[in-house]
Design a protein around this motif. Structure first.
Motif, PDB file in Angstrom:
ATOM      1  N   LEU A  97      12.140   7.188  29.405  1.00 43.65           N
ATOM      2  CA  LEU A  97      12.424   8.478  29.830  1.00 43.65           C
ATOM      3  C   LEU A  97      14.283   8.703  29.719  1.00 43.65           C
ATOM      4  CD1 LEU A  97      11.574  11.645  28.864  1.00 43.65           C
ATOM      5  CD2 LEU A  97      10.918  11.046  31.761  1.00 43.65           C
ATOM      6  N   LEU A  98      14.830   9.505  28.741  1.00 46.36           N
ATOM      7  CA  LEU A  98      15.898  10.022  29.245  1.00 46.36           C
ATOM      8  C   LEU A  98      16.156  11.464  29.707  1.00 46.36           C
ATOM      9  CD1 LEU A  98      18.438   9.093  26.117  1.00 46.36           C
ATOM     10  CD2 LEU A  98      18.160   7.689  28.752  1.00 46.36           C
ATOM     11  N   LEU A  99      16.765  12.159  30.499  1.00 42.96           N
ATOM     12  CA  LEU A  99      17.203  12.998  30.866  1.00 42.96           C
ATOM     13  C   LEU A  99      18.544  13.839  30.298  1.00 42.96           C
ATOM     14  CD1 LEU A  99      15.108  13.635  34.721  1.00 42.96           C
ATOM     15  CD2 LEU A  99      14.338  13.771  32.102  1.00 42.96           C
ATOM     16  N   VAL A 100      18.482  14.864  29.987  1.00 42.83           N
ATOM     17  CA  VAL A 100      20.154  14.403  29.068  1.00 42.83           C
ATOM     18  C   VAL A 100      20.491  16.187  29.976  1.00 42.83           C
ATOM     19  CG1 VAL A 100      22.117  14.135  27.776  1.00 42.83           C
ATOM     20  CG2 VAL A 100      19.678  12.527  27.325  1.00 42.83           C
ATOM     21  N   ASP A 101      21.698  16.811  30.963  1.00 44.06           N
ATOM     22  CA  ASP A 101      21.989  18.078  30.584  1.00 44.06           C
ATOM     23  C   ASP A 101      22.881  17.894  30.263  1.00 44.06           C
ATOM     24  OD1 ASP A 101      22.422  20.561  31.885  1.00 44.06           O
ATOM     25  OD2 ASP A 101      21.614  19.415  34.125  1.00 44.06           O
ATOM     26  N   GLU A 102      23.092  19.099  29.258  1.00 43.08           N
ATOM     27  CA  GLU A 102      24.689  19.173  28.421  1.00 43.08           C
ATOM     28  C   GLU A 102      24.992  18.635  28.206  1.00 43.08           C
ATOM     29  OE1 GLU A 102      25.335  22.869  28.501  1.00 43.08           O
ATOM     30  OE2 GLU A 102      23.630  23.625  30.290  1.00 43.08           O
ATOM     31  N   VAL A 103      25.041  17.818  27.917  1.00 40.70           N
ATOM     32  CA  VAL A 103      26.005  16.336  26.920  1.00 40.70           C
ATOM     33  C   VAL A 103      26.704  16.964  26.112  1.00 40.70           C
ATOM     34  CG1 VAL A 103      24.412  15.506  25.338  1.00 40.70           C
ATOM     35  CG2 VAL A 103      25.694  14.037  26.899  1.00 40.70           C
ATOM     36  N   GLY A 134      11.560   5.486  20.072  1.00 39.57           N
ATOM     37  CA  GLY A 134       9.900   5.998  20.443  1.00 39.57           C
ATOM     38  C   GLY A 134      10.785   6.155  22.578  1.00 39.57           C
ATOM     39  N   LEU A 135      11.448   6.582  23.107  1.00 36.28           N
ATOM     40  CA  LEU A 135      11.780   6.978  24.389  1.00 36.28           C
ATOM     41  C   LEU A 135      11.189   8.420  24.003  1.00 36.28           C
ATOM     42  CD1 LEU A 135      13.709   4.264  24.691  1.00 36.28           C
ATOM     43  CD2 LEU A 135      15.236   5.785  26.520  1.00 36.28           C
ATOM     44  N   GLY A 136      10.863   8.917  25.331  1.00 36.00           N
ATOM     45  CA  GLY A 136      10.628  10.491  25.717  1.00 36.00           C
ATOM     46  C   GLY A 136      12.395  11.298  25.639  1.00 36.00           C
ATOM     47  N   VAL A 137      12.755  12.772  25.329  1.00 35.29           N
ATOM     48  CA  VAL A 137      14.845  12.789  25.392  1.00 35.29           C
ATOM     49  C   VAL A 137      14.075  14.258  26.086  1.00 35.29           C
ATOM     50  CG1 VAL A 137      16.791  12.794  24.642  1.00 35.29           C
ATOM     51  CG2 VAL A 137      15.329  11.092  24.369  1.00 35.29           C
ATOM     52  N   LEU A 138      14.394  14.463  27.179  1.00 36.03           N
ATOM     53  CA  LEU A 138      14.162  15.914  27.447  1.00 36.03           C
ATOM     54  C   LEU A 138      15.565  16.901  27.454  1.00 36.03           C
ATOM     55  CD1 LEU A 138      12.601  17.978  28.696  1.00 36.03           C
ATOM     56  CD2 LEU A 138      13.609  17.771  30.886  1.00 36.03           C
ATOM     57  N   LEU A 139      15.999  17.616  26.567  1.00 41.79           N
ATOM     58  CA  LEU A 139      17.595  17.922  26.399  1.00 41.79           C
ATOM     59  C   LEU A 139      17.838  19.641  26.985  1.00 41.79           C
ATOM     60  CD1 LEU A 139      19.906  16.142  24.740  1.00 41.79           C
ATOM     61  CD2 LEU A 139      19.077  18.093  22.928  1.00 41.79           C
ATOM     62  N   VAL A 140      18.518  19.267  27.927  1.00 40.50           N
ATOM     63  CA  VAL A 140      18.943  20.793  28.215  1.00 40.50           C
ATOM     64  C   VAL A 140      20.750  20.770  27.102  1.00 40.50           C
ATOM     65  CG1 VAL A 140      20.315  21.948  30.231  1.00 40.50           C
ATOM     66  CG2 VAL A 140      18.191  20.503  30.064  1.00 40.50           C
ATOM     67  N   GLU A 141      20.160  22.741  27.142  1.00 42.76           N
ATOM     68  CA  GLU A 141      21.712  22.431  25.593  1.00 42.76           C
ATOM     69  C   GLU A 141      22.190  24.079  25.249  1.00 42.76           C
ATOM     70  OE1 GLU A 141      22.984  19.544  23.566  1.00 42.76           O
ATOM     71  OE2 GLU A 141      24.590  21.823  23.674  1.00 42.76           O
ATOM     72  N   GLN A 142      22.857  24.112  25.835  1.00 35.43           N
ATOM     73  CA  GLN A 142      24.034  25.475  25.309  1.00 35.43           C
ATOM     74  C   GLN A 142      23.723  25.854  24.104  1.00 35.43           C
ATOM     75  OE1 GLN A 142      24.893  28.259  27.419  1.00 35.43           O
ATOM     76  NE2 GLN A 142      24.113  26.988  29.219  1.00 35.43           N
ATOM     77  N   ASN A 143      23.891  24.710  22.999  1.00 37.74           N
ATOM     78  CA  ASN A 143      23.949  24.623  21.637  1.00 37.74           C
ATOM     79  C   ASN A 143      22.349  24.912  20.845  1.00 37.74           C
ATOM     80  OD1 ASN A 143      24.321  25.017  19.184  1.00 37.74           O
ATOM     81  ND2 ASN A 143      25.861  23.738  19.070  1.00 37.74           N
ATOM     82  N   SER A 144      21.707  26.594  21.028  1.00 37.14           N
ATOM     83  CA  SER A 144      20.463  26.205  21.023  1.00 37.14           C
ATOM     84  C   SER A 144      20.033  26.295  19.805  1.00 37.14           C
ATOM     85  CB  SER A 144      19.810  27.938  21.821  1.00 37.14           C
ATOM     86  OG  SER A 144      20.515  28.008  22.209  1.00 37.14           O
ATOM     87  N   GLN A 145      20.810  25.899  19.012  1.00 36.83           N
ATOM     88  CA  GLN A 145      20.722  26.436  17.129  1.00 36.83           C
ATOM     89  C   GLN A 145      20.654  25.218  17.476  1.00 36.83           C
ATOM     90  OE1 GLN A 145      19.676  28.160  15.208  1.00 36.83           O
ATOM     91  NE2 GLN A 145      20.588  30.107  15.749  1.00 36.83           N
ATOM     92  N   MET A 146      21.597  24.169  17.393  1.00 37.20           N
ATOM     93  CA  MET A 146      21.585  23.061  17.666  1.00 37.20           C
ATOM     94  C   MET A 146      20.204  21.887  17.840  1.00 37.20           C
ATOM     95  SD  MET A 146      24.428  19.882  18.299  1.00 37.20           S
ATOM     96  CE  MET A 146      23.843  18.910  19.968  1.00 37.20           C
ATOM     97  N   ALA A 147      20.559  21.887  19.159  1.00 31.21           N
ATOM     98  CA  ALA A 147      18.602  21.574  20.047  1.00 31.21           C
ATOM     99  C   ALA A 147      17.504  21.965  19.244  1.00 31.21           C
ATOM    100  CB  ALA A 147      19.425  22.693  21.280  1.00 31.21           C
TER     101      ALA A 147
END
Ligand SMILES: Nc1ncnc2c1ncn2[C@@H]1O[C@H](COP(=O)(O)OP(=O)(O)OP(=O)(O)O)[C@@H](O)[C@H]1O
Ligand SMILES: [Mg+2]
Length: 248
Positions: free
Chosen positions: A169-175, A198-211
């Protein structure tokens, strides 16, 4: 789907955050956050500034005071465990500010991540190799001081380090913060491929469109509460919620 309908964890969850209450001192910042991430899923966590996105990720990492709720990885509750112990669950974390220790090369960054990963020694080398396979552009820079690389390259190192620790699992904050649009898109596509692997990714992102383009599912936080969640495809089809919750 409403926030309430998400209370039961779907089968096969890798990460299950359930009714988490988190505090900074007396300030009650997360007021019952629940979310799940399954293997192979990219889940976006959106919300305005101060909504509680970073606090959610820090709660998972044991970096803020969680005084209620459950955080489970592969079924094991690890609320209250120290941050060093969270690595044993195969969770990698890319913090909001990319911290490159001055004087450490890319290779040394990766080696340190491997040492902290709790992986058996024999697997540490392979984990570093996998990170380089994800970011082959780093190969020519392995012996350079990582703090002197470009912003985009530093983010590759930060995600690479997290990949070495985060086997599941990856936790990614505003990369993508501060990156040129094309570099940000490349990073987004790379994270999508990581999830497809196969990994889980939790992505915090300011660019909502991209997310929204990248994600399988989306959660929207506001004032420490999940106010909206659902399947990204459905949310793309009717983006009116964005104006309501993200002021876009
Ligand atoms: N170390 C801290 N001490 C006290 N309050 C904090 C601390 N860090 C964050 N907060 C507060 O907690 C709330 C949630 O902050 P958080 O950093 O989780 O928001 P965020 O959604 O990540 O915002 P941003 O998009 O600006 O990164 C905010 O009201 C913030 O002011
Ligand atoms: Mg934040």
């Amino acid at each position: 789907m409403s926030a309430a309908a998400e209370s039961a964890a779907p089968a096969g969850s890798l990460l299950e955050v359930q009714d988490v209450q988190a505090y900074y001192g007396l300030a009650h910042v997360l007021q019952g956050v629940s979310l799940t991430v399954r293997p192979g899923e990219l889940v976006a966590l959106l919300g305005r500034n101060g909504a509680g996105k970073t606090t959610t990720v820090k709660s998972i990492m044991g970096l803020v005071s969680v005084r209620g709720g459950h955080i489970r990885c592969a079924g094991r509750d690890f609320v209250g465990l120290p941050t060093e112990s969270v690595a044993q669950f195969g969770i990698g974390y890319v913090p909001e500010d990319r911290r490159m220790f001055p004087g450490l090369t890319v290779r040394e960054n990766f080696r340190l991540a491997a040492l902290g990963s709790r992986l058996p020694k024999a697997e540490q080398q392979a984990a570093q190799r996998r990170a380089l396979d994800v970011f082959p552009l780093l190969e020519p820079h392995l012996d350079r001081d990582a703090s002197r690389l470009s912003g985009g390259q530093q983010q590759m190192v930060a995600v690479g380090r997290a990949l070495i620790c985060g086997q599941k699992l990856l936790l990614v904050d505003e990369v993508t913060q501060g990156l040129a649009p094309n570099i940000a898109s490349d990073m987004g596509r790379t994270l999508r491929r990581v999830a497809d692997g196969g990994l889980g990714v939790l992505l915090v992102e300011q660019n909502s469109q991209m997310a929204l383009e990248l994600a399988d599912r989306v959660y929207v936080l506001d004032q420490g509460v999940v106010v909206h969640s659902g399947d990204a495809r459905e949310l793309r089809a009717d983006p009116t919620w964005m104006e309501q919750y993200l002021q876009l």
